[in-house]
Design an enzyme around this catalytic site. Structure first.
Site, mmCIF file in Angstrom:
data_model
loop_
_atom_site.group_PDB
_atom_site.id
_atom_site.type_symbol
_atom_site.label_atom_id
_atom_site.label_comp_id
_atom_site.label_asym_id
_atom_site.label_seq_id
_atom_site.Cartn_x
_atom_site.Cartn_y
_atom_site.Cartn_z
ATOM 1 N N ASP A 92 25.883 -31.161 -57.218
ATOM 2 C CA ASP A 92 24.751 -32.058 -57.071
ATOM 3 C C ASP A 92 24.843 -33.085 -58.189
ATOM 4 O OD1 ASP A 92 21.142 -31.570 -56.589
ATOM 5 O OD2 ASP A 92 22.486 -33.243 -56.167
ATOM 6 N N GLY A 215 14.660 -34.895 -50.921
ATOM 7 C CA GLY A 215 13.237 -35.145 -51.085
ATOM 8 C C GLY A 215 12.331 -34.151 -50.386
ATOM 9 N N ASP A 265 21.586 -25.009 -49.260
ATOM 10 C CA ASP A 265 21.754 -24.353 -50.556
ATOM 11 C C ASP A 265 20.382 -23.958 -51.075
ATOM 12 O OD1 ASP A 265 20.960 -27.167 -51.801
ATOM 13 O OD2 ASP A 265 20.965 -25.695 -53.437
ATOM 14 N N CYS A 303 23.226 -3.283 -42.593
ATOM 15 C CA CYS A 303 23.911 -4.278 -43.433
ATOM 16 C C CYS A 303 25.221 -3.692 -43.920
ATOM 17 C CB CYS A 303 23.044 -4.671 -44.626
ATOM 18 S SG CYS A 303 23.866 -5.847 -45.741
ATOM 19 N N CYS A 305 26.988 -4.737 -46.525
ATOM 20 C CA CYS A 305 27.345 -5.108 -47.904
ATOM 21 C C CYS A 305 27.504 -3.856 -48.768
ATOM 22 C CB CYS A 305 26.285 -6.044 -48.498
ATOM 23 S SG CYS A 305 24.868 -5.235 -49.250
ATOM 24 N N CYS A 308 24.328 -1.929 -49.676
ATOM 25 C CA CYS A 308 23.747 -1.133 -48.578
ATOM 26 C C CYS A 308 24.642 0.028 -48.168
ATOM 27 C CB CYS A 308 23.474 -2.021 -47.370
ATOM 28 S SG CYS A 308 22.134 -3.187 -47.653
ATOM 29 N N HIS A 334 23.436 -8.386 -52.003
ATOM 30 C CA HIS A 334 22.874 -8.138 -50.668
ATOM 31 C C HIS A 334 22.204 -9.393 -50.101
ATOM 32 C CE1 HIS A 334 20.603 -6.604 -47.306
ATOM 33 N NE2 HIS A 334 19.530 -7.178 -47.842
#
Ligand SMILES: Nc1nc2c(CCNCC3CCCCC3)c3[nH]c(NCCc4ccccc4)nc3cc2c(=O)[nH]1
Length: 371
Positions: A92, A215, A265, A303, A305, A308, A334
């Site tokens: 950014d 914005g 993001d 899940c 991951c 999990c 997670h």
């Protein structure tokens, strides 16, 4: 051949699956970009980010300017080598963080003057300097230097501000020297439909590889934000990626993907993870709550991951209470995996031509019943 080709692979309503080529590999959109403010996604290893499906990471001109400085990052091989992430980076332009973090001292035609939030020293950021910094950092996607007006702002302020942002876009583009970086313009106009349309149309006069909707997500209601997203994607060209900055919550991603947004993001998943909360289909659970101390279930049934697959809510609730680093790490992992699975399922639904059903099922689970 264009180093930043974007091709639409499938459509379902206004939602679309895209393939975005970059000098550091091709990525599939819609996608969520984890925020690595200071060149690191807090608490997570790059190899683990890869494993959970992260594709593009975000860093920030403002923070890296203050520390360690763009010259150092450049001398050390640029962001990819420096931070050990060989996939695409997006930086950014710093304007937003000056408003929200630094002590803004002045904003004028030239740029902004602010006090560092680290040592109070006075720093000037101009479009030219922001682009030079982003070129030194070496991200694949760089953002034009813009002003994100505070919410609320008067129509007069919004108009003057968006016009200055357009002049800063022209200066940002003129300052750009690297062909291996894609500069995105950022449309402004706040929540005023006429000014939002004006800013978006004027931003489109610059032929750029992608466009950001700026914005928004600055304190306005969802009822104010989403009409602006819809208006923006009606005007923005289909053939270019659209990036809704700072968004965010799972339900907002589902709504915005349905409106044709491709890139997102937010610090939300990692920040809320560090604060002890896990994202789940029904919303969010706070592991500080005593009810989880006996709960043998994973954070989220189904899940895939590591958190999990390996630990119970009870263990993670213990870590959070004990203020163990591992608590925030597992929850951040997670929460990012949750958003990456959400966008993966969204892409699959779009390919099946059934994004509407996907969004309805998501909303049913998210809003259908209390946790
Ligand atoms: N140029 C620019 N950036 C914007 C950003 C920063 C996007 N994230 C960058 C990322 C770089 C690394 C450091 C972190 C930020 C926004 N973030 C939000 N809302 C999020 C508001 C929010 C949501 C959750 C928690 C905190 C703040 N609206 C935004 C509007 C703009 C804008 O018009 N122009």
């Amino acid at each position: 051949m264009d180093p930043f080709r974007f091709t639409i692979q499938a459509r379902s309503g206004r939602a679309r699956v895209g393939l975005l080529t970059t000098p550091h590999g091709r990525v599939e959109t819609p996608l969520f970009m984890p925020v690595g403010t200071q060149g690191s996604v807090k608490g997570l290893l790059p190899k683990d980010l890869k494993a959970i499906g992260s594709q593009v990471l975000l860093a920030n001109t403002y923070h890296l300017l203050l520390r360690p400085g763009p010259e150092r990052v450049q001398a050390l091989g640029g962001l990819h080598r420096f931070a050990g992430w060989d996939g695409p980076w997006l930086t950014d332009s710093g304007g937003f963080q000056v408003m929200s973090l630094g002590h803004l001292r002045r904003i004028d035609e030239e740029g902004v003057v602010f006090q560092s939030h680290l040592d109070g020293s006075l720093i000037r950021l101009t479009p030219e300097r922001s682009i030079a910094i982003q070129e030194a950092l070496g991200a694949d996607f760089i953002m034009a230097f813009d002003e994100c007006p505070p919410y609320p702002s008067s129509p007069e302020y919004l108009k003057a501000s968006l016009e200055r942002t357009l002049r800063w876009l022209e200066r940002s583009l003129k300052a750009k020297t690297r062909p291996d970086q894609a500069l995105f313009g950022i449309a402004q106009g706040g929540t005023d439909a006429g000014l939002r349309a004006l800013s978006t149309r004027e931003t489109l006069r610059f032929d750029l590889p992608g466009y950001a909707i700026g914005g928004l997500a600055v304190g306005e209601t969802k009822e104010e934000m989403f009409p602006m997203v819809a208006l923006s994607t009606e005007i923005l060209p289909e053939a270019k990626p659209r990036y809704l900055m700072g968004v965010g919550h799972p339900e907002d991603l589902v709504a915005a993907m349905g409106l044709g947004v491709d890139l997102f993001d937010s610090v939300y998943p990692t920040r809320t993870g560090r604060f002890g909360s896990a994202l789940v289909p029904e919303g969010r659970i706070n592991l500080k709550n005593a009810q989880y101390l006996e709960d043998k279930r994973p954070l989220e049934e189904g899940c895939d991951c590591y958190a999990c697959q390996t630990f119970s809510r009870a263990y993670i609730a213990h870590l959070v209470r004990a203020e163990e680093m591992l608590g925030g790490i597992l929850l951040s992992l997670h929460n990012l995996r949750f958003l990456h699975r959400l966008t993966e399922r969204a892409r699959e639904a779009i390919r099946q031509g059934s994004y509407g059903a996907f969004a309805r099922e998501f909303a049913e689970r998210r809003f259908g019943k209390e946790i």
